[in-house]
Scaffold this active site. Sequence first.
Site, mmCIF file in Angstrom:
data_model
loop_
_atom_site.group_PDB
_atom_site.id
_atom_site.type_symbol
_atom_site.label_atom_id
_atom_site.label_comp_id
_atom_site.label_asym_id
_atom_site.label_seq_id
_atom_site.Cartn_x
_atom_site.Cartn_y
_atom_site.Cartn_z
ATOM 1 C CD GLU A 162 3.859 0.818 6.983
ATOM 2 O OE1 GLU A 162 4.731 0.909 8.462
ATOM 3 O OE2 GLU A 162 4.049 1.878 5.995
ATOM 4 C CG ASP A 205 -0.120 0.074 2.639
ATOM 5 O OD1 ASP A 205 0.632 -0.240 2.692
ATOM 6 O OD2 ASP A 205 -0.691 0.848 3.383
HETATM 7 N N1 BES Z 1 8.125 3.392 5.439
HETATM 8 C C1 BES Z 1 8.036 4.133 6.854
HETATM 9 C C2 BES Z 1 8.325 4.044 7.358
HETATM 10 C C3 BES Z 1 10.727 4.471 7.634
HETATM 11 C C4 BES Z 1 10.751 5.384 6.499
HETATM 12 C C5 BES Z 1 11.133 4.645 8.760
HETATM 13 C C6 BES Z 1 11.632 6.120 6.447
HETATM 14 C C7 BES Z 1 12.387 5.096 8.531
HETATM 15 C C8 BES Z 1 13.127 5.294 7.262
HETATM 16 C C9 BES Z 1 7.011 3.456 6.848
HETATM 17 O O1 BES Z 1 5.792 3.330 5.631
HETATM 18 C C10 BES Z 1 5.607 4.810 7.744
HETATM 19 O O2 BES Z 1 5.713 5.817 6.288
HETATM 20 N N2 BES Z 1 5.803 4.858 8.793
HETATM 21 C C11 BES Z 1 4.256 5.314 9.274
HETATM 22 C C12 BES Z 1 3.966 5.312 10.315
HETATM 23 C C13 BES Z 1 2.490 4.085 9.830
HETATM 24 C C14 BES Z 1 2.296 4.144 11.258
HETATM 25 C C15 BES Z 1 1.970 5.253 8.830
HETATM 26 C C16 BES Z 1 5.325 6.603 9.778
HETATM 27 O O3 BES Z 1 6.501 7.092 10.595
HETATM 28 O O4 BES Z 1 4.854 7.791 10.083
HETATM 29 MN MN MN Z 2 6.952 1.875 4.091
HETATM 30 MN MN MN Z 3 5.306 5.496 4.680
#
Ligand code: BES
Ligand code: MN
Ligand code: MN
Length: 463
Positions: A158, A88
Amino acid sequence: MKNLDKYVEENKDRFVNELIELLKIPSVSADPAYKKDVLNTAEAVKIALKEAGCDSVEICETPGYPIVFGEKIIDKALPTVLVYGHYDVQPADPIELWDSPPFEPVIKNTKVHPEGAIFARGACDDKGQMYMHVKALEYMTKTGNLPCNVKFMIEGEEEVGSESLGWFIERNKEKLANDVILISDTGMIAKDTPSITTGLRGLSYVEVELTGPNRDLHSGLYGGAVANPINVLTKMIASLHDENNHITIPGFYDKVDELSDEERSKMAETPFSLEKYKEALDIEDVYGEKGYTTNERNSIRPTLDVNGIWGGYIGEGAKTVIASKAFAKISMRLVPNQDWQEITELFKKHFENIAPKGTRVLVKPHHGGQAYVTPIDTVEYQAASNAYKDSFGKEPIPQRSGGSIPIVALFEKQLKSKTILMGFGLDSDAIHSPNEHFGIWNYLKGIKTIPLFYKHFTEMTKK
Ligand code: BES
Ligand code: MN
Ligand code: MN
């Protein structure tokens, strides 16, 4: 590994084109309007895994979007790598800020990516990085170089909090049994500075609604005599940080894992240019918690940010009105030891406490997750480090990231194995922003590095 670089070079145009096809499907999990596309993406991932050499692939239903599970078991006595990723993507808006449509991928050269980068929503986060693993598997199966067993678990929620994944893991521990979890959903320091992510921040996400009078009012007739929800809400939000940019919620820092001076000075050795950082963002100066460096502020310190705020009249021209309600979405990034549910409770109590008489406040918790940090003196990390050494010709730097993948802490707890975060994205790739892109060099480098992890990990753990 035999013919690894050659195989990737010979097939690179096809690898790029296949990813471009995947990026054309708008799998926005947050918006129900894209439900069909999200489901179609799961189908496309299933086909790709099958073609890459998985013996069995299934689309596993959950209360939310399905999880694509695939595996190739060559010998039960060999170790098993479990790959996790997500199909996604984030919503594309604000769409008008994209230079080309988010779901019509194009290749353009940039300063950091002179070899070209694919511009599309999800290019780096996470379709491009997830697909590196699919193509790495293709190389290993097609050339007889798969040294161990492999399982894939690719989810579709995710970006909205992975709610069904906990549900799925709970029910499928046997199926998911593994010796190490491998994820590419983070970044690296620079193309010539490989790094392995050793920490992620936790998250607590809440929405607040502040109500004043029971209806919108004429701001002349009532202005000054009743609480204006927008005035009050912005004041309450402003009070959540003090003059040193410390968060004022009582108890917020109580459990924060403070780093020793030694750990902090080790961290300070990570290559970083404050000048370049400011230049890239076109800001005169950085801003943040007193007493900490920029790298500390965005990785080992907890934060509180407003992600959206609305209320009142925002149409053309002017309307003299006091809105009945004001709203905001607020996220708190957390560090190891802070419990996200506890922090959500602390926020709620504090925010209700500071709402003045004449207003009512409603705090609605969304999703959250625990922070994560892993040591580097493990066989898993060492195997990953060796893979980078072979592929980049230098040792990777361990680095704690500010982002969150809430499910990682849960993996370790439920599946009892270590996670290796092998990210190949760059900060400048604009994930979650308009014009997200993924460098073709990074994409291919990922495909060339991943099989080396399989090799080293198998050699180092084989009984
Ligand atoms: N891939 C990201 C997280 C990420 C990006 C970690 C770059 C470290 C470096 C992930 O898809 C993301 O966006 N996570 C969200 C949290 C989620 C609960 C919506 C975030 O970090 O905002
Ligand atoms: Mn991600
Ligand atoms: Mn993300």
